[in-house]
Write a protein that holds these residues in place. Structure first.
Motif, PDB file in Angstrom:
ATOM      1  N   UNK A  36       0.865  -1.181   0.000  1.00 48.89           N
ATOM      2  CA  UNK A  36       0.000   0.000   0.000  1.00 48.89           C
ATOM      3  C   UNK A  36       0.902   1.231   0.000  1.00 48.89           C
ATOM      4  N   UNK A  37       0.590   2.144  -0.894  1.00 47.28           N
ATOM      5  CA  UNK A  37       1.266   3.430  -0.956  1.00 47.28           C
ATOM      6  C   UNK A  37       0.223   4.529  -0.795  1.00 47.28           C
ATOM      7  N   UNK A  38       0.686   5.711  -0.522  1.00 50.09           N
ATOM      8  CA  UNK A  38      -0.210   6.863  -0.528  1.00 50.09           C
ATOM      9  C   UNK A  38       0.535   8.077  -1.053  1.00 50.09           C
ATOM     10  N   UNK A  39      -0.227   8.985  -1.588  1.00 49.49           N
ATOM     11  CA  UNK A  39       0.347  10.227  -2.069  1.00 49.49           C
ATOM     12  C   UNK A  39      -0.593  11.367  -1.751  1.00 49.49           C
ATOM     13  N   UNK A  41      -1.508  15.502  -1.699  1.00 46.93           N
ATOM     14  CA  UNK A  41      -1.299  16.597  -2.657  1.00 46.93           C
ATOM     15  C   UNK A  41       0.018  17.326  -2.409  1.00 46.93           C
ATOM     16  N   UNK A  42       0.810  17.460  -3.452  1.00 41.55           N
ATOM     17  CA  UNK A  42       2.051  18.184  -3.344  1.00 41.55           C
ATOM     18  C   UNK A  42       3.183  17.438  -2.660  1.00 41.55           C
ATOM     19  N   UNK A  43       2.938  16.182  -2.352  1.00 39.31           N
ATOM     20  CA  UNK A  43       3.960  15.401  -1.659  1.00 39.31           C
ATOM     21  C   UNK A  43       4.356  14.186  -2.488  1.00 39.31           C
ATOM     22  N   UNK A  44       5.506  13.629  -2.152  1.00 37.92           N
ATOM     23  CA  UNK A  44       5.970  12.438  -2.834  1.00 37.92           C
ATOM     24  C   UNK A  44       5.206  11.202  -2.344  1.00 37.92           C
ATOM     25  N   UNK A  45       5.238  10.200  -3.171  1.00 42.10           N
ATOM     26  CA  UNK A  45       4.616   8.940  -2.792  1.00 42.10           C
ATOM     27  C   UNK A  45       5.304   8.366  -1.555  1.00 42.10           C
ATOM     28  N   UNK A  46       4.520   7.767  -0.698  1.00 42.43           N
ATOM     29  CA  UNK A  46       5.022   7.194   0.544  1.00 42.43           C
ATOM     30  C   UNK A  46       4.560   5.746   0.644  1.00 42.43           C
ATOM     31  N   UNK A  47       5.474   4.873   0.998  1.00 43.35           N
ATOM     32  CA  UNK A  47       5.089   3.505   1.292  1.00 43.35           C
ATOM     33  C   UNK A  47       4.405   3.461   2.644  1.00 43.35           C
ATOM     34  N   UNK A  48       3.303   2.741   2.733  1.00 41.59           N
ATOM     35  CA  UNK A  48       2.520   2.687   3.966  1.00 41.59           C
ATOM     36  C   UNK A  48       2.637   1.321   4.631  1.00 41.59           C
ATOM     37  N   UNK A  91      -4.523  11.986   5.126  1.00 39.67           N
ATOM     38  CA  UNK A  91      -5.243  12.337   3.905  1.00 39.67           C
ATOM     39  C   UNK A  91      -4.344  12.154   2.686  1.00 39.67           C
ATOM     40  N   UNK A  92      -4.819  11.362   1.747  1.00 39.55           N
ATOM     41  CA  UNK A  92      -4.018  11.058   0.554  1.00 39.55           C
ATOM     42  C   UNK A  92      -4.834  10.152  -0.363  1.00 39.55           C
ATOM     43  N   UNK A 117      -2.972  -0.349  -8.808  1.00 38.82           N
ATOM     44  CA  UNK A 117      -4.349   0.082  -8.894  1.00 38.82           C
ATOM     45  C   UNK A 117      -4.424   1.566  -9.194  1.00 38.82           C
ATOM     46  N   UNK A 118      -5.632   2.065  -9.343  1.00 37.59           N
ATOM     47  CA  UNK A 118      -5.814   3.470  -9.692  1.00 37.59           C
ATOM     48  C   UNK A 118      -5.980   4.372  -8.486  1.00 37.59           C
ATOM     49  N   UNK A 119      -6.135   3.785  -7.323  1.00 37.54           N
ATOM     50  CA  UNK A 119      -6.172   4.559  -6.109  1.00 37.54           C
ATOM     51  C   UNK A 119      -7.563   4.860  -5.594  1.00 37.54           C
ATOM     52  N   UNK A 120      -7.623   5.138  -4.310  1.00 40.96           N
ATOM     53  CA  UNK A 120      -8.856   5.563  -3.660  1.00 40.96           C
ATOM     54  C   UNK A 120      -8.516   6.696  -2.699  1.00 40.96           C
ATOM     55  N   UNK A 121      -9.354   7.718  -2.690  1.00 40.42           N
ATOM     56  CA  UNK A 121      -9.057   8.920  -1.912  1.00 40.42           C
ATOM     57  C   UNK A 121      -9.552   8.770  -0.481  1.00 40.42           C
ATOM     58  N   UNK A 122      -8.665   9.062   0.438  1.00 36.42           N
ATOM     59  CA  UNK A 122      -8.999   9.113   1.863  1.00 36.42           C
ATOM     60  C   UNK A 122      -8.815  10.550   2.330  1.00 36.42           C
ATOM     61  N   UNK A 123      -9.860  11.103   2.895  1.00 34.51           N
ATOM     62  CA  UNK A 123      -9.796  12.466   3.416  1.00 34.51           C
ATOM     63  C   UNK A 123     -10.176  12.435   4.879  1.00 34.51           C
TER      64      UNK A 123
END
Length: 126
Positions: A36-39, A41-48, A91-92, A117-123
């Motif tokens: 699982x990764x997250x990105x 806004x304005x930040x680099x991708x992070x491994x989770x 949030x990412x 995958x194409x991702x899912x937004x978590x806010x």
């Protein structure tokens, strides 16, 4: 056709929980570690988090340890990311990805993955 489809994202208040799912098809699920990764806004991708191909070991980035849990249902070819005590900094857009190695060996934001995958937004609101 190879597919990784994330679901379960949404808007939640700080302290709340979400469970993300990553449903896979088109490849031999049991032979792949899932990350699982997250990105944000304005930040680099992070491994989770990541879970080994045999689902016997899991790793987490320090910022989510004790709050997030990765698990898998091999019968459903699905990996889950249970996220508890969410914080605004979580949030990412969250992505799952698969790599044909037996173990993760740790969190690596730059790991070369085979499928995404194409991702899912978590806010997470404060």
């Amino acid at each position: 056709e190879v597919q990784l489809v994330e679901s379960g994202g949404g808007l939640v208040q700080a302290g709340g929980s979400l469970r993300l799912s990553c449903a896979s098809s088109g490849f031999r699920f049991d032979d792949y570690a899932i990350d699982w990764f997250r990105q944000a806004p304005g930040k680099e991708r992070e491994g989770v988090a990541c879970i080994s191909s045999r689902r016997r070991s899991a790793y987490y980035v320090d910022s989510v340890k004790g709050r997030f849990t990765v698990s898998a249902d091999n019968a459903k070819n699905t990996v889950y990311l249970q996220m508890n005590n969410l914080k605004p900094e979580d949030t990412a857009v969250y992505y799952c990805a698969a790599v044909s190695v037996p173990i993760c060996g740790g969190i690596d934001a730059q790991r070369s993955m085979d499928y995404w995958g194409k991702g899912t937004l978590v806010t997470v609101s404060s």
